[in-house]
Design a protein around this motif. Structure first.
Motif, PDB file in Angstrom:
ATOM      1  N   GLY A  68     -64.044   4.572  42.593  1.00  0.00           N
ATOM      2  CA  GLY A  68     -64.455   5.789  43.301  1.00  0.00           C
ATOM      3  C   GLY A  68     -64.353   7.022  42.419  1.00  0.00           C
ATOM      4  O   GLY A  68     -64.010   8.107  42.899  1.00  0.00           O
ATOM      5  N   VAL A  69     -64.647   6.866  41.120  1.00  0.00           N
ATOM      6  CA  VAL A  69     -64.596   8.010  40.200  1.00  0.00           C
ATOM      7  C   VAL A  69     -65.870   8.035  39.358  1.00  0.00           C
ATOM      8  O   VAL A  69     -66.592   7.047  39.277  1.00  0.00           O
ATOM      9  N   VAL A  70     -66.113   9.185  38.716  1.00  0.00           N
ATOM     10  CA  VAL A  70     -67.196   9.286  37.737  1.00  0.00           C
ATOM     11  C   VAL A  70     -66.608   8.817  36.405  1.00  0.00           C
ATOM     12  O   VAL A  70     -65.598   9.373  35.960  1.00  0.00           O
ATOM     13  N   PRO A  71     -67.208   7.791  35.770  1.00  0.00           N
ATOM     14  CA  PRO A  71     -66.616   7.291  34.529  1.00  0.00           C
ATOM     15  C   PRO A  71     -66.554   8.387  33.469  1.00  0.00           C
ATOM     16  O   PRO A  71     -67.516   9.153  33.311  1.00  0.00           O
ATOM     17  N   ASN A  72     -65.443   8.475  32.770  1.00  0.00           N
ATOM     18  CA  ASN A  72     -65.275   9.558  31.805  1.00  0.00           C
ATOM     19  C   ASN A  72     -64.230   9.177  30.773  1.00  0.00           C
ATOM     20  O   ASN A  72     -63.400   8.305  31.003  1.00  0.00           O
ATOM     21  N   VAL A  73     -64.294   9.866  29.653  1.00  0.00           N
ATOM     22  CA  VAL A  73     -63.240   9.737  28.644  1.00  0.00           C
ATOM     23  C   VAL A  73     -62.665  11.131  28.463  1.00  0.00           C
ATOM     24  O   VAL A  73     -63.354  12.043  28.011  1.00  0.00           O
ATOM     25  N   ALA A  74     -61.428  11.289  28.867  1.00  0.00           N
ATOM     26  CA  ALA A  74     -60.732  12.582  28.782  1.00  0.00           C
ATOM     27  C   ALA A  74     -61.555  13.716  29.398  1.00  0.00           C
ATOM     28  O   ALA A  74     -61.529  14.850  28.917  1.00  0.00           O
ATOM     29  N   GLY A  75     -62.314  13.411  30.453  1.00  0.00           N
ATOM     30  CA  GLY A  75     -63.071  14.449  31.151  1.00  0.00           C
ATOM     31  C   GLY A  75     -64.540  14.493  30.772  1.00  0.00           C
ATOM     32  O   GLY A  75     -65.351  15.071  31.483  1.00  0.00           O
ATOM     33  N   ARG A  76     -64.924  13.881  29.628  1.00  0.00           N
ATOM     34  CA  ARG A  76     -66.347  13.837  29.243  1.00  0.00           C
ATOM     35  C   ARG A  76     -66.999  12.686  30.001  1.00  0.00           C
ATOM     36  O   ARG A  76     -66.551  11.540  29.892  1.00  0.00           O
ATOM     37  N   VAL A  77     -68.059  12.981  30.760  1.00  0.00           N
ATOM     38  CA  VAL A  77     -68.715  11.927  31.544  1.00  0.00           C
ATOM     39  C   VAL A  77     -69.419  10.949  30.605  1.00  0.00           C
ATOM     40  O   VAL A  77     -70.070  11.367  29.634  1.00  0.00           O
ATOM     41  N   VAL A  78     -69.241   9.655  30.886  1.00  0.00           N
ATOM     42  CA  VAL A  78     -69.903   8.627  30.070  1.00  0.00           C
ATOM     43  C   VAL A  78     -70.690   7.698  30.988  1.00  0.00           C
ATOM     44  O   VAL A  78     -70.303   7.458  32.138  1.00  0.00           O
ATOM     45  N   ASP A  79     -71.796   7.200  30.454  1.00  0.00           N
ATOM     46  CA  ASP A  79     -72.623   6.234  31.185  1.00  0.00           C
ATOM     47  C   ASP A  79     -72.704   5.003  30.302  1.00  0.00           C
ATOM     48  O   ASP A  79     -73.451   5.002  29.316  1.00  0.00           O
ATOM     49  N   LYS A  87     -62.232  12.593  38.696  1.00  0.00           N
ATOM     50  CA  LYS A  87     -62.042  12.142  37.302  1.00  0.00           C
ATOM     51  C   LYS A  87     -61.030  11.001  37.216  1.00  0.00           C
ATOM     52  O   LYS A  87     -61.247  10.000  36.552  1.00  0.00           O
ATOM     53  N   ARG A  88     -59.888  11.164  37.913  1.00  0.00           N
ATOM     54  CA  ARG A  88     -58.789  10.218  37.684  1.00  0.00           C
ATOM     55  C   ARG A  88     -58.409   9.413  38.919  1.00  0.00           C
ATOM     56  O   ARG A  88     -57.508   8.586  38.876  1.00  0.00           O
ATOM     57  N   GLY A  89     -59.069   9.670  40.056  1.00  0.00           N
ATOM     58  CA  GLY A  89     -58.704   9.000  41.298  1.00  0.00           C
ATOM     59  C   GLY A  89     -57.735   9.866  42.094  1.00  0.00           C
ATOM     60  O   GLY A  89     -57.172  10.839  41.571  1.00  0.00           O
ATOM     61  N   PRO A  90     -57.548   9.507  43.400  1.00  0.00           N
ATOM     62  CA  PRO A  90     -56.801  10.383  44.309  1.00  0.00           C
ATOM     63  C   PRO A  90     -55.285  10.252  44.175  1.00  0.00           C
ATOM     64  O   PRO A  90     -54.640   9.628  45.012  1.00  0.00           O
ATOM     65  N   SER A  91     -54.734  10.821  43.130  1.00  0.00           N
ATOM     66  CA  SER A  91     -53.281  10.745  42.980  1.00  0.00           C
ATOM     67  C   SER A  91     -52.746  12.076  42.493  1.00  0.00           C
ATOM     68  O   SER A  91     -53.459  12.861  41.873  1.00  0.00           O
ATOM     69  N   GLY A  92     -51.467  12.290  42.780  1.00  0.00           N
ATOM     70  CA  GLY A  92     -50.798  13.486  42.287  1.00  0.00           C
ATOM     71  C   GLY A  92     -50.847  14.631  43.273  1.00  0.00           C
ATOM     72  O   GLY A  92     -51.584  14.601  44.255  1.00  0.00           O
ATOM     73  N   VAL A  93     -50.017  15.638  42.986  1.00  0.00           N
ATOM     74  CA  VAL A  93     -49.943  16.815  43.853  1.00  0.00           C
ATOM     75  C   VAL A  93     -50.787  17.938  43.247  1.00  0.00           C
ATOM     76  O   VAL A  93     -51.419  17.739  42.205  1.00  0.00           O
TER      77      VAL A  93
END
Ligand code: NAP
Length: 548
Positions: free
Chosen positions: A435-446, A461-467
């Protein structure tokens, strides 16, 4: 409000580098520093942080509301400095200085960055970009709704007002001169990704994760079974959820999953409505909760207390609610957890602060080692079938394994709280499983290719975690990648020079939001509440357009 420099100004410029928004001029590297009589604070940019007051060696700086009568004229003097004719040349010189610092002298316009979203992830990213010293940059934020804030407004529980304090910093970001806000601007509907891409060097998607994970069990969507995200959005006054209805007439509600969202929802369901009426909870929800018959909320975790997804602060918070017992079954809290570990502490806290049978009028039962296998009911939720679990280690992870024992738990309402899920965005690749947009350190990759100029931050970017604060580090990583690409010349100049504004004639800008914000707070003050939220788009639009 602003701060004002007065008579004693010594021009030593100690105040300049501590100003987080660069609003004190002329600075030592600016042309008129050598000739200026004194320094001035730009009221349009000042965020009232007071950092300059602390370092001024001659106590020349005051907040405008604290200005002694004999210094009142200094407000007008600063205004005159910033509106003066020489100022225009000076600003152009500043732009040149910035571009030299970034090695982009040949650039004939600012770096233009679009940020999609206005929640914590978007605001941290905007701040990180807009506050780069020496960078000539314009940031435009686009929000689908007519109010900014994302999960600060629609996710944080209304009885956690202190957590909402984060919105003060986000408001400062939105007030920056090089940040614009477009509310009511849905990318993919009002304007397309392509229209953004041709007008900006870079687009940062910070749209969060608003869909729900499915349990995949029979009758999951039987009437009376809802996702917790729906319920949270409803009580927080999200316009898309304001008309939802929840049957609160049964005595027991069951929440599946035991993350912090589950504990928020459990607390709200059994909270004293008079307490909720002092918060910014949506009025429709307060009214319904006053009529609620729910006495017990059962929170069902599939693993044990040591593995529980809730955090210690939220568990302690629940145990500290007045007149509310937290009930556990001793046979489900036997695990110890590693000595001195936070996970072990969860079991310890439960043993110390919970009871085995309720003594209060309303209570929360924390169940462990049980997975739902079916929602039961004839046209409406009547209960949940649970499979009892044991914990086993699998690939180094402690997982739940069914023991073969089952039980039925009667209830009138089920809320599924098993995590949020990001949604596919038009024109972007998507990882369905995560359920994320694939990316490397924030750069979107296809696949193996980078999608130039497109970035993600936050839950998409990283999935639904953290505060909330976890999004800051996340945004810093993404913005670092974006700025590296800018320095390396990897960001193509916008193909279309036209401003995006004319494509969004119905969008509400920052001044419109300020009117909504001021209105909500004013109504709230009358009722001794932080704010009274406007939940309908029409009402929000009407207030946003009010002049005067
Ligand atoms: P979460 O922390 O990921 O919790 C999800 C829960 O669902 C876990 O208990 C998980 O169990 C359970 N689950 C998942 N799939 C399941 C299934 N098929 N059957 C049964 N249970 C299942 O998610 P969240 O509560 O939505 O919170 C999202 C993020 O927001 C978290 O990082 C949370 O800390 C944060 N948040 C923080 C606060 C706060 O600080 N006050 C408030 C709200 C949210 P397992 O653990 O076994 O996978």
């Amino acid at each position: 409000m602003t701060h004002v420099i007065t008579r004693a100004c010594c021009n030593d410029a100690a105040c300049v580098p501590v100003c987080p928004v660069n609003c004190i001029h002329p600075a030592p590297d600016e042309p008129d520093y050598g000739t200026t009589e004194m320094l001035y604070i730009d009221a349009g940019s000042c965020i009232d942080c007071g950092a300059c007051v602390d370092v001024c060696p001659v106590n020349a700086i005051s907040a405008d509301y604290d200005l002694p009568e004999e210094f009142l004229r200094y407000e007008g003097i600063a205004a005159r400095y910033f509106s003066g004719e020489g100022r225009t040349d000076y600003e152009q010189e500043q732009v040149a200085v910035k571009r030299r610092a970034w090695g982009t002298e040949t650039q004939d316009a600012p770096l233009r960055v679009a940020i999609v979203g206005s929640g914590p992830a978007a605001c941290y990213a905007a701040e990180e970009i807009a506050s780069q010293r020496g960078l000539d940059v314009q940031v435009d934020m686009f929000e689908r709704l007519l109010t900014p804030g994302g999960l600060v407004r629609f996710g944080v529980a209304p009885d956690h007002q202190d957590t909402k304090g984060a919105s003060e910093a986000f408001a400062r970001t939105m007030r920056r001169k090089n940040v614009r806000l477009f509310l009511g601007a849905e990318i993919g509907a009002t304007v397309s990704h392509e229209q953004l891409a041709e007008r900006y060097h870079a687009i940062v998607y910070a749209v969060g994760a608003m869909a729900d994970r499915a349990l995949g069990i029979p009758a999951e969507s039987l009437p009376g079974s809802h996702s917790a995200t729906e319920f949270v959005s409803w009580y927080n006054g999200h316009p898309d959820f304001a008309r939802r209805t929840f049957d609160l007439s049964g005595e027991r509600a069951v929440i599946i999953g035991n993350g912090n969202v589950a504990l928020d929802v459990a607390r709200i369901l059994v909270a004293d409505p008079d307490e909720l009426a002092r918060t910014d909870m949506a009025d429709h929800a307060i009214d319904r909760l006053r009529e609620s018959s729910i006495r017990e909320v059962v929170v069902v975790g599939r693993r044990g207390p040591v593995e529980a997804a809730f955090t210690i602060p939220e568990l302690l918070g629940l145990t500290q609610v007045p007149d509310l017992d937290v009930v556990v079954r001793p046979d489900e809290v036997v695990a110890e957890g590693p000595p001195d570990s936070i996970a072990g502490l969860k079991a310890e806290v439960l043993r110390e602060l919970s009871v085995t049978s309720p003594t209060t009028n309303r209570w929360v039962t924390l169940r462990f080692l049980a997975s739902p296998t079916e929602i039961i009911g004839n046209g409406w939720v009547e209960g949940v079938r649970l499979a009892r679990n044991r914990i086993v280690e699998h690939d180094g992870r402690m997982v739940a394994e069914p023991t073969g024992d089952v039980e039925e738990l009667a209830c009138g309402l089920v809320l599924r709280s098993v995590g949020y899920l990001g949604s596919q965005l038009p024109g972007l690749p998507f990882d369905e499983g995560r359920g994320v947009v694939p990316n490397v350190a924030g750069r979107v990759v296809d696949g193996d290719h980078r999608v130039d100029g497109v970035y993600v931050t936050g839950w998409i970017k990283r999935g639904p975690s953290g505060v909330i604060g976890s999004n800051k580090r996340c945004a810093q990583e993404t913005v670092a990648a974006l700025l590296d690409d800018f320095r390396d010349g990897r960001l193509a100049a916008p193909a279309v020079a036209d401003d995006i504004g004319p494509l969004l004639p119905h969008a509400i800008d920052h001044s419109g939001w300020k009117r909504i914000d001021a209105h909500e707070k004013a109504v709230g003050r009358d009722q001794r509440r932080p704010r009274v939220k406007l939940v309908q788009h029409d009402a929000q639009r009407e207030i946003a357009k009010t002049v005067g």
